[in-house]
Design a protein around this motif. Structure first.
Motif, short mmCIF file in Angstrom:
data_model
loop_
_atom_site.label_atom_id
_atom_site.label_comp_id
_atom_site.label_asym_id
_atom_site.label_seq_id
_atom_site.Cartn_x
_atom_site.Cartn_y
_atom_site.Cartn_z
N GLY A 94 -10.34 -20.10 26.96
CA GLY A 94 -11.45 -20.09 27.90
C GLY A 94 -12.40 -18.94 27.60
O GLY A 94 -12.19 -18.17 26.67
N ALA A 95 -13.46 -18.86 28.39
CA ALA A 95 -14.47 -17.83 28.14
C ALA A 95 -14.06 -16.50 28.76
O ALA A 95 -13.49 -16.45 29.85
N SER A 96 -14.36 -15.43 28.04
CA SER A 96 -14.13 -14.07 28.54
C SER A 96 -15.39 -13.58 29.25
O SER A 96 -16.45 -14.21 29.17
N PRO A 97 -15.32 -12.44 29.94
CA PRO A 97 -16.53 -11.86 30.55
C PRO A 97 -17.60 -11.48 29.54
O PRO A 97 -18.75 -11.24 29.92
N HIS A 98 -17.22 -11.42 28.26
CA HIS A 98 -18.18 -11.03 27.23
C HIS A 98 -18.83 -12.24 26.55
O HIS A 98 -19.62 -12.06 25.61
N HIS A 99 -18.52 -13.44 27.00
CA HIS A 99 -19.15 -14.64 26.47
C HIS A 99 -20.43 -14.96 27.26
O HIS A 99 -20.52 -14.68 28.46
N ARG A 100 -21.39 -15.56 26.58
CA ARG A 100 -22.69 -15.88 27.17
C ARG A 100 -22.61 -17.25 27.84
O ARG A 100 -22.66 -18.29 27.16
N SER A 101 -22.53 -17.26 29.16
CA SER A 101 -22.33 -18.52 29.88
C SER A 101 -23.54 -19.44 29.79
O SER A 101 -23.44 -20.63 30.07
N SER A 102 -24.71 -18.90 29.38
CA SER A 102 -25.90 -19.73 29.23
C SER A 102 -25.93 -20.49 27.91
O SER A 102 -26.80 -21.33 27.69
N PHE A 103 -24.97 -20.21 27.02
CA PHE A 103 -24.90 -20.90 25.73
C PHE A 103 -23.99 -22.11 25.86
O PHE A 103 -22.90 -22.01 26.44
N ALA A 104 -24.40 -23.25 25.29
CA ALA A 104 -23.73 -24.53 25.53
C ALA A 104 -22.23 -24.52 25.23
O ALA A 104 -21.44 -25.02 26.05
#
Length: 215
Positions: A194-204
């Motif tokens: 899954g995504a970490s807090p350092h991933h860009r949630s606006s990127f697909a």
């Protein structure tokens, strides 16, 4: 405009654009570049560099054309001889503003971080941020201007070191290996953890991982 001057056949960047600006009355010229617009994780980092015309490090070039060892060596030399400013737009700012405007913001921060105000900023690319000084956009500026090339090195090394720190905090994603770019391995780890807090949630790809987690 300076961006339209000095047709050159050499493949190495030089001081032609800076010299033209200085001869035209600019007291100081800064090169500005960024690193990290494309990755799925981590900040975008911008750097501004005012070189000392009498102490220009040898071998300056687009950071992408240099080995990591060469970048690190030049980074140390630039720090020792030039005025340097750095701006860092974190993931929250990237997701709030979008990557383009977060990059423009980081460039403005980098100019503001310089010890001296330049009379002109040479910006890598085709768009200038709103700055406190005049600016020219230079397409492929890191291949034309040594100041922009120096900025590209500072931005790249700074960002790579940030990603190495994140890798120590979250080793499962392999940030030191891919620097946050969407490699096959990174996408696999993103799907697995899954995504970490350092991933860009606006990127697909990150949105996809987040939606899978919600289910």
């Amino acid at each position: 405009m300076i961006a339209q001057m000095a047709i050159r056949s050499a493949t190495q960047p030089d001081f032609t654009l800076e010299r033209a600006a200085l001869d035209n009355g600019a007291r100081l010229v800064a090169g500005v570049d960024e690193a990290g617009r494309g990755p799925l994780a981590g900040p975008v980092v911008a750097a501004a560099v005012i070189l000392n015309p009498d102490r220009i490090p040898q071998g300056l070039n687009d950071s992408k054309k240099l080995s990591e060892q060469a970048r690190d060596a030049l980074f140390a030399e630039i720090l020792a001889t030039a005025d340097i400013g750095v701006g860092v737009a974190d993931v929250a700012r990237i997701d709030e503003m979008n990557i383009l405007w977060a990059t423009m913001w980081a460039m403005a921060q980098a100019i503001g971080d310089l010890e001296q105000q330049p009379g002109l900023a040479l910006i890598d690319g085709n768009r200038c941020p709103k700055l406190s000084c005049p600016a020219d956009a230079i397409v492929k500026g890191d291949a034309k201007s040594v100041s922009v090339a120096a900025a590209s090195i500072v931005a790249k090394v700074t960002r790579d070191r940030i990603m190495a720190t994140l890798d120590r905090q979250l080793p499962e994603y392999g940030f030191a290996r891919h620097k946050g770019y969407g490699t096959a391995f990174h996408l696999e780890m993103l799907a697995l953890h899954g995504a970490s807090p350092h991933h860009r949630s606006s990127f697909a790809p990150v949105r996809k991982a987040l939606s899978a987690t919600v289910r």
